[in-house]
Design a protein around this motif. Structure first.
Motif, PDB file in Angstrom:
ATOM      1  N   GLU A  27       0.828  -1.206   0.000  1.00 27.49           N
ATOM      2  CA  GLU A  27       0.000   0.000   0.000  1.00 27.49           C
ATOM      3  C   GLU A  27       0.857   1.249   0.000  1.00 27.49           C
ATOM      4  O   GLU A  27       0.560   2.232  -0.669  1.00 27.49           O
ATOM      5  CB  GLU A  27      -0.942   0.015   1.219  1.00 27.49           C
TER       6      GLU A  27
ATOM      7  N   ARG B 251       4.677   4.217  -6.767  1.00 31.12           N
ATOM      8  CA  ARG B 251       4.247   3.824  -8.105  1.00 31.12           C
ATOM      9  C   ARG B 251       3.201   4.762  -8.707  1.00 31.12           C
ATOM     10  O   ARG B 251       3.201   4.982  -9.904  1.00 31.12           O
ATOM     11  CB  ARG B 251       3.723   2.387  -8.077  1.00 31.12           C
ATOM     12  N   SER B 252       2.320   5.282  -7.873  1.00 34.23           N
ATOM     13  CA  SER B 252       1.246   6.095  -8.456  1.00 34.23           C
ATOM     14  C   SER B 252       1.640   7.548  -8.658  1.00 34.23           C
ATOM     15  O   SER B 252       0.816   8.361  -9.050  1.00 34.23           O
ATOM     16  CB  SER B 252      -0.011   5.994  -7.591  1.00 34.23           C
TER      17      SER B 252
ATOM     18  N   TRP C 142       3.988   1.540  -1.044  1.00 35.59           N
ATOM     19  CA  TRP C 142       4.703   1.665  -2.323  1.00 35.59           C
ATOM     20  C   TRP C 142       3.756   2.180  -3.409  1.00 35.59           C
ATOM     21  O   TRP C 142       4.126   3.025  -4.222  1.00 35.59           O
ATOM     22  CB  TRP C 142       5.286   0.300  -2.694  1.00 35.59           C
ATOM     23  N   LYS C 143       2.533   1.654  -3.379  1.00 36.44           N
ATOM     24  CA  LYS C 143       1.560   2.063  -4.389  1.00 36.44           C
ATOM     25  C   LYS C 143       1.237   3.550  -4.226  1.00 36.44           C
ATOM     26  O   LYS C 143       1.237   4.303  -5.192  1.00 36.44           O
ATOM     27  CB  LYS C 143       0.283   1.217  -4.237  1.00 36.44           C
ATOM     28  N   THR C 144       0.964   3.970  -2.979  1.00 37.28           N
ATOM     29  CA  THR C 144       0.573   5.360  -2.741  1.00 37.28           C
ATOM     30  C   THR C 144       1.708   6.340  -3.021  1.00 37.28           C
ATOM     31  O   THR C 144       1.505   7.346  -3.680  1.00 37.28           O
ATOM     32  CB  THR C 144       0.143   5.543  -1.259  1.00 37.28           C
TER      33      THR C 144
END
Ligand code: ATP
Length: 458
Positions: free
Chosen positions: A48, A55-56, A50-52
């Motif tokens: 979560e 990556r995003s 890393w995504k927030t």
């Protein structure tokens, strides 16, 4: 009765989130192992994050640097000289403590500062005011590389992941073609020779961090600092932390790390000592150009950015949001833990323990439960579990009354229980029970995957 925090710790051990390291040899309070559910929860928190934050975002890239870096890195960063804590020893029981922690605990309890160390009682033996003068103690963990254990082989395990990012500043800049404002995120182990580890996984000597070094033009540093504090706050709230249990602490100059020109910590109400027990969860620091400049001086390599717009080289300022991964995991567990009255099979009520983890964090996403152990229910159970396992971590469990199996799943935070019953063989449908409301719904077998997909993500 146990305090809420003690309940969480005992659940964590019993259900396989966290075990004491080396328990068969008596264990250690400075290290913990993450069991089958703990490793899933930890991975989900990392994913979560890393995504927030990586990556995003267009303005972020990732890195995974070494734990053991050249010695010069820690000399230049100031850690060899200044990464120290004041240690005092009780002259009665000879236990050692961090002086600042004793003072903080006194203040939290009495609501005022102590007159001096003579006011403070040893937490181990209860003797008052018998402490030695404070000595500075290095928090760096040492190791020796190569065949000889001498000064030449001396190296340090990283006490923060940040330095691996700073020394790669030019590599990342060149390879990614980013320009300030941009940041580098990293998740990994860090090591600190803490004088008093404890409070479960709150303070350990080996732990994990999730850090961002965000490089900005110096004039914009304060604006980015404020934005990051808010982004970090929102990340916890979005993943289910109760805002009542979170607060900001503006760290006064004398308590800040040596590199910081301003720090705001987010503190969480962990409930240490049976009380409110607030503790630092993460911090955002304005590290200025301290690190890039120190490494420039020490290495002779200019860690700067060339701004083509006005033809100038400059050293970016760094805003650093630094999260403890394992501390965050503890906060998510404490926040999710609830005991509540719930209806039981006999028409009365009893107390159920439920971990209200956000579905994105829950270690097991769904449990597929045959209503009974009867052979005929097995094929449908196994087929559904196999289908769902291609996407998520799924459990099956066929032993005991169905109500008790639901409660076992509630206790580990599983958002959905899916029951395969005798009607399933006729109508090709299953009963899906939701953890928090305990509401049940009949869902066609062919729709289960889509049903979960919609509810497990956000
Ligand atoms: P403390 O005052 O609690 O020792 P700190 O201010 O030294 O912490 P930082 O250097 O700001 O901590 O580290 C950033 C984050 O790393 C902390 O907010 C925390 O989440 C985590 N962290 C630091 N030390 C430990 C530790 N010994 N065990 C687990 N997590 C830690």
């Amino acid at each position: 009765a146990k305090s809420p925090l003690e309940n969480v710790i005992s659940l964590a051990k019993r259900r396989g989130f966290v075990f004491q390291a080396g328990e068969i040899y008596g264990g250690s309070r400075s290290a913990w192992d993450y069991g089958p559910l703990g490793v899933e929860l930890k991975e989900n928190i990392k994913a979560e994050w890393w995504k927030t934050f990586v990556r995003s975002r267009e303005d972020m890239v990732g890195l995974d640097s070494s734990i053991i870096l050249p010695r010069q890195v820690w000399q230049a960063s100031g850690h060899v000289d200044t990464f120290t804590d004041p240690l005092v020893e009780c002259q009665q029981c000879h236990k050692r403590h961090r002086q600042d922690h004793l003072v903080e605990a006194f203040e939290a309890k009495k609501g005022r500062a102590p007159e001096g160390m003579q006011d403070i009682v040893c937490p181990d033996c209860g003797t008052k005011g018998m402490f030695t003068e404070p000595q500075m103690f290095s928090g760096l963990m040492k190791t020796f590389l190569g065949p000889v254990d001498n000064e030449e082989g001396l190296h340090y395990m990283r006490p923060e992941t940040a330095q691996g990012i700073f020394v790669n500043f030019l590599n990342v800049l060149g390879a990614s073609r980013k320009k300030p404002p941009f940041g580098i995120g990293q998740i990994g182990k860090a090591f600190r020779n803490e004088i008093t580890p404890g409070n479960f996984i709150f303070r350990t000597r080996e732990f994990e961090q999730m850090e961002i070094e965000y490089f900005v033009p110096p004039a914009d540093a304060q604006r980015h600092f404020d934005t990051w504090v808010e982004a970090c706050w929102n990340w916890f709230i979005d993943l289910g932390i109760d805002p009542e249990n979170l607060r900001r602490f503006d760290v006064p100059a004398e308590e800040r790390a040596h590199y910081s020109d301003g720090t705001i910590d987010l503190e969480y109400k962990f409930g240490f000592g049976g009380g409110d027990g607030w503790g630092e969860l993460m911090g955002v620091a304005n590290r200025t150009d301290y690190d890039l400049s120190s490494h420039t001086t020490a290495s002779g390599t200019k860690l700067q950015y060339f701004d083509q717009a006005n033809g100038e080289h400059y050293t970016p300022y760094v805003i650093e949001p630094s999260f403890g991964l394992t501390r965050s995991m503890m906060a998510f567990l404490v926040d999710a833990y609830a005991e509540e009255e719930a209806p039981n099979a006999k028409g009365g009520t009893d107390v159920r323990t439920v971990l209200r983890l956000d579905p994105r964090l829950a270690p097991v996403k769904a449990a597929v439960l045959p209503l009974s152990k009867k052979e005929e229910l097995q094929p449908a159970t196994q087929a559904l579990a196999a289908e769902l396992r291609r996407e998520w971590n799924i459990e099956t469990d066929d032993s005991g009354a169905i109500g008790r199996r639901y409660r076992r799943q509630d206790e580990i935070g599983t958002p959905f229980c899916i029951t395969v019953d005798f009607d399933t063989l006729e109508d090709q449908a299953v009963t899906v029970r939701e953890r928090d409301t305990m509401a049940q719904e009949r869902v066609a077998l062919s729709q289960v995957k889509a049903y979960l997909a919609e509810r497990l993500t956000k």
